[in-house]
Scaffold this motif. Sequence first.
Motif, PDB file in Angstrom:
ATOM      1  N   ARG A   6      16.904  22.674  -2.507  1.00 43.77           N
ATOM      2  CA  ARG A   6      17.909  21.634  -2.695  1.00 43.77           C
ATOM      3  C   ARG A   6      17.593  20.817  -3.937  1.00 43.77           C
ATOM      4  NH1 ARG A   6      21.265  20.227   1.414  1.00 43.77           N
ATOM      5  NH2 ARG A   6      21.084  21.540   3.248  1.00 43.77           N
ATOM      6  N   CYS A   7      18.630  20.180  -4.472  1.00 44.60           N
ATOM      7  CA  CYS A   7      18.413  19.272  -5.592  1.00 44.60           C
ATOM      8  C   CYS A   7      17.483  18.148  -5.155  1.00 44.60           C
ATOM      9  CB  CYS A   7      19.745  18.684  -6.057  1.00 44.60           C
ATOM     10  SG  CYS A   7      19.527  17.439  -7.341  1.00 44.60           S
ATOM     11  N   LEU A   8      16.485  17.874  -5.976  1.00 47.11           N
ATOM     12  CA  LEU A   8      15.494  16.860  -5.626  1.00 47.11           C
ATOM     13  C   LEU A   8      16.126  15.472  -5.569  1.00 47.11           C
ATOM     14  CD1 LEU A   8      12.643  18.080  -7.996  1.00 47.11           C
ATOM     15  CD2 LEU A   8      12.892  18.553  -5.546  1.00 47.11           C
ATOM     16  N   THR A   9      17.195  15.268  -6.292  1.00 50.81           N
ATOM     17  CA  THR A   9      17.803  13.947  -6.384  1.00 50.81           C
ATOM     18  C   THR A   9      18.928  13.730  -5.364  1.00 50.81           C
ATOM     19  OG1 THR A   9      17.284  13.907  -8.736  1.00 50.81           O
ATOM     20  CG2 THR A   9      18.897  12.310  -7.955  1.00 50.81           C
ATOM     21  N   CYS A  10      19.902  14.638  -5.332  1.00 49.67           N
ATOM     22  CA  CYS A  10      21.076  14.394  -4.494  1.00 49.67           C
ATOM     23  C   CYS A  10      21.092  15.259  -3.234  1.00 49.67           C
ATOM     24  CB  CYS A  10      22.365  14.605  -5.290  1.00 49.67           C
ATOM     25  SG  CYS A  10      22.747  16.328  -5.609  1.00 49.67           S
ATOM     26  N   GLY A  11      20.203  16.254  -3.150  1.00 47.90           N
ATOM     27  CA  GLY A  11      20.123  17.048  -1.931  1.00 47.90           C
ATOM     28  C   GLY A  11      21.126  18.187  -1.835  1.00 47.90           C
ATOM     29  N   CYS A  44      21.836  15.817 -12.186  1.00 44.13           N
ATOM     30  CA  CYS A  44      20.587  15.903 -11.430  1.00 44.13           C
ATOM     31  C   CYS A  44      20.340  17.346 -10.976  1.00 44.13           C
ATOM     32  CB  CYS A  44      20.612  14.942 -10.243  1.00 44.13           C
ATOM     33  SG  CYS A  44      22.019  15.136  -9.131  1.00 44.13           S
ATOM     34  N   CYS A  45      21.406  18.039 -10.531  1.00 45.85           N
ATOM     35  CA  CYS A  45      21.269  19.414 -10.068  1.00 45.85           C
ATOM     36  C   CYS A  45      20.959  20.345 -11.230  1.00 45.85           C
ATOM     37  CB  CYS A  45      22.546  19.886  -9.388  1.00 45.85           C
ATOM     38  SG  CYS A  45      23.105  18.809  -8.066  1.00 45.85           S
ATOM     39  N   ARG A  46      21.619  20.120 -12.354  1.00 46.85           N
ATOM     40  CA  ARG A  46      21.379  20.935 -13.544  1.00 46.85           C
ATOM     41  C   ARG A  46      19.928  20.807 -13.966  1.00 46.85           C
ATOM     42  NH1 ARG A  46      26.570  21.883 -16.222  1.00 46.85           N
ATOM     43  NH2 ARG A  46      25.555  22.151 -18.211  1.00 46.85           N
TER      44      ARG A  46
HETATM   45 ZN   LIG Z   1      21.794  16.937  -7.625  1.00 46.13          ZN
END
Ligand SMILES: [Zn+2]
Length: 79
Positions: A6-11, A44-46
């Motif tokens: 998962r994205c560390l920031t937004c999940g 954030c995901c990128r």
């Molecule tokens: Zn994210």
Amino acid sequence: MLPPVRCLTCGAPLGHLYEPFKNRVEAGEDPEKVLDDLGVKRYCCRRTLYTSVAYIEQISKYSTARIIRAKELEKGVSS
Ligand SMILES: [Zn+2]
């Protein structure tokens, strides 16, 4: 290091995107374009996907260097 699930920031789930992203970047595609193609829009995901691939590349370069060095040592080449 494991690929990010998962994205560390937004999940947001990213695990299924890691392999296609990595393969396409390794094949020489522009990471930014691949992320667009895969529909990764949030920065954030990128960043999470991109840095995980960049990190693994660094590690594999490091292991390659170690393998070369080990072979040199086997042959008796001094530093
Ligand atoms: Zn994210």
